[in-house]
Design an enzyme around this catalytic site. Structure first.
Site, short mmCIF file in Angstrom:
data_model
loop_
_atom_site.label_atom_id
_atom_site.label_comp_id
_atom_site.label_asym_id
_atom_site.label_seq_id
_atom_site.Cartn_x
_atom_site.Cartn_y
_atom_site.Cartn_z
CB ALA A 71 -5.23 -4.42 3.79
CB THR A 72 -5.39 -0.85 7.98
OG1 THR A 72 -4.10 -0.76 7.40
CG2 THR A 72 -5.31 -0.54 9.47
CD GLN A 176 2.53 -5.69 -0.62
OE1 GLN A 176 2.76 -5.71 -1.83
NE2 GLN A 176 2.45 -4.55 0.05
CB SER A 196 -5.46 -2.95 0.18
OG SER A 196 -5.72 -1.61 0.31
CG HIS A 198 -3.53 1.53 -1.65
ND1 HIS A 198 -2.22 1.84 -1.39
CD2 HIS A 198 -4.01 0.98 -0.51
CE1 HIS A 198 -1.92 1.50 -0.15
NE2 HIS A 198 -2.99 0.98 0.41
CB THR A 236 -22.40 5.84 2.89
OG1 THR A 236 -23.53 6.22 3.67
CG2 THR A 236 -22.72 5.97 1.41
CB CYS A 323 2.86 1.91 7.65
SG CYS A 323 1.89 1.12 6.41
#
Ligand code: PLP
Length: 388
Positions: A71-72, A176, A196, A198, A236, A323
């Site tokens: 996501a970042t 989220q 994201s 994860h 890639t 984070c």
């Protein structure tokens, strides 16, 4: 027992996803950019299947999904990607993830105006303020659809309507929200969205950017090279990660209501247990409009870092967003909803996920309660010793 309760930071990987990633790494190592042989064709086929699965969970068309490393990266691709757009003004809420705040600050550094939209004490964006601020031409509004610290879900319909009315592009950080709340980006009229793998029981190092055809044309890439992902994100592709991400989305789409029911039941159980045992306890964030699994808890008189530290080997909890936790800095989200420094220090986050069990929650509740009571009674002893 060991109980992982930090599912907003990251989730365990679904065993079915682990198996798919492993199989792909072992057997399907081709590069989708290799267009001249069967290994490359197969890798491309796998990527396309995953693109459909990822698109499916957010109500998008596969052609509008671009794979990134998380996501970042997706957020930076949007915000910095607009660095040459004609309107030099961006806006975001005061409770965004740092990726949005810092990417926007970077635009500010190169001459943009950055407008920060305040939120209520429950974490809801002020729609009145939004309407007023968007009257000044604004290139992009970025909003965290569901907050990673306090769990509040925004009024996305009204936000989207305000953007449409004023000709502002809308980027939603749905990291989220995906897999917890049904989401249809097309119906919502969103221009960009980031999420994201994860956070939804998939592997780390893979994420997605949703961009409509028109919106994508406005983005200038931030990474150059082989021209993958229609030139928007060279490099890639992480095929095993993408396969795992796709499967994680498919599983969630099929099992969302069952998972939600389970996670909500555990969330209520834990909330009730804590409320019954700890006088004065309160919960940050909107009590109604929120994602399942998130509890941002405040126990008066209990320093959350002390509580988390005492439990760290047995229960995973956190004091601010994942984070930030390394820096022990006060939370900008809790500050934005108006909590004092003292109250922020007494707040911590619990993130329940689909793989938690009732027995784990019962056990964790007991541990949190006894440890909190011990911290309070230690403080009282110290205080009374001072009086003597
Ligand atoms: N946005 C939100 C709301 C998040 O919770 C996170 C992760 O903490 C991110 C963005 C960044 O995601 P990633 O770890 O995939 O870069």
């Amino acid at each position: 027992m060991k109980v992982y309760l930090d599912n907003q930071a990251t989730t365990p990987v679904d065993p079915r996803v682990v198996e798919a990633v492993h199989r792909t790494m072992k057997e399907e190592f081709g590069n989708p950019a290799s267009t001249l042989h069967a290994w490359g064709w197969r890798a491309e086929e796998l990527t396309n299947i995953a693109r459909e699965q990822v698109a499916g969970i957010v109500g998008a068309s596969p052609k509008n999904i671009y794979f990134t490393c998380g996501a970042t990266e997706s957020i930076n691709t949007v915000i910095l990607g607009l660095r040459e757009a004609p309107i030099k003004r961006v806006a975001h809420s005061s409770i965004e993830h740092k990726a949005v705040t810092y990417a926007s600050k970077e635009l500010e550094r190169v001459g943009f105006t950055r407008e920060v939209i305040p939120v209520s004490s429950l974490g809801n964006i002020s729609l009145e303020y939004l309407e007023t601020t968007l009257k000044t031409p604004t290139q992009l509004l970025s909003v965290i659809a569901a907050n990673n610290e306090i769990g509040t879900i925004q009024d996305l319909q009204s936000i989207s309507k305000a953007c449409k009315k004023n000709g502002t592009l809308l980027h939603l950080d749905v990291t989220q929200m995906v897999g917890k709340v049904p989401l249809n980006l097309r119906e919502l009229g969103v221009d960009f969205a980031s999420f994201s793998s994860h956070k939804i029981y998939g592997p780390k190092g893979v994420g997605a950017l949703f961009a409509t055809d028109d919106a994508a044309k406005l983005l200038r890439p931030i990474q150059f090279g082989g021209g993958q992902e229609s030139g928007l994100r060279s490099g890639t592709l992480n095929v095993p990660g993408i396969v795992g991400f796709g499967l994680a989305c498919k599983i969630l789409q099929e099992e969302m209501s069952e998972i939600d029911e389970h996670v909500w039941a555990l969330t209520k159980l834990l909330k009730n247990r804590l409320t019954d045992a700890l006088p004065g306890i309160s919960f940050n964030g909107d009590p109604e409009k929120r994602i399942p699994g998130n509890l941002n808890v405040r126990i008066p008189g209990v320093d959350s870092n002390r509580l988390i530290g005492s439990l760290a080997l047995d229960i995973a909890l956190t004091a601010a967003s994942a984070c930030l936790s390394k820096t022990a800095a006060a939370s900008s989200v809790l500050e934005a909803i108006g909590l004092s420094e003292q109250t922020q220090r007494e707040s911590f986050r619990i993130g329940i996920g689909r793989f938690n069990t009732r027995a784990e929650i019962e056990w964790a509740a007991d541990k949190i309660i006894t440890t909190s009571k011990k911290i309070t009674s230690d403080k009282l002893t110290i205080a009374s010793n001072h009086l003597i």
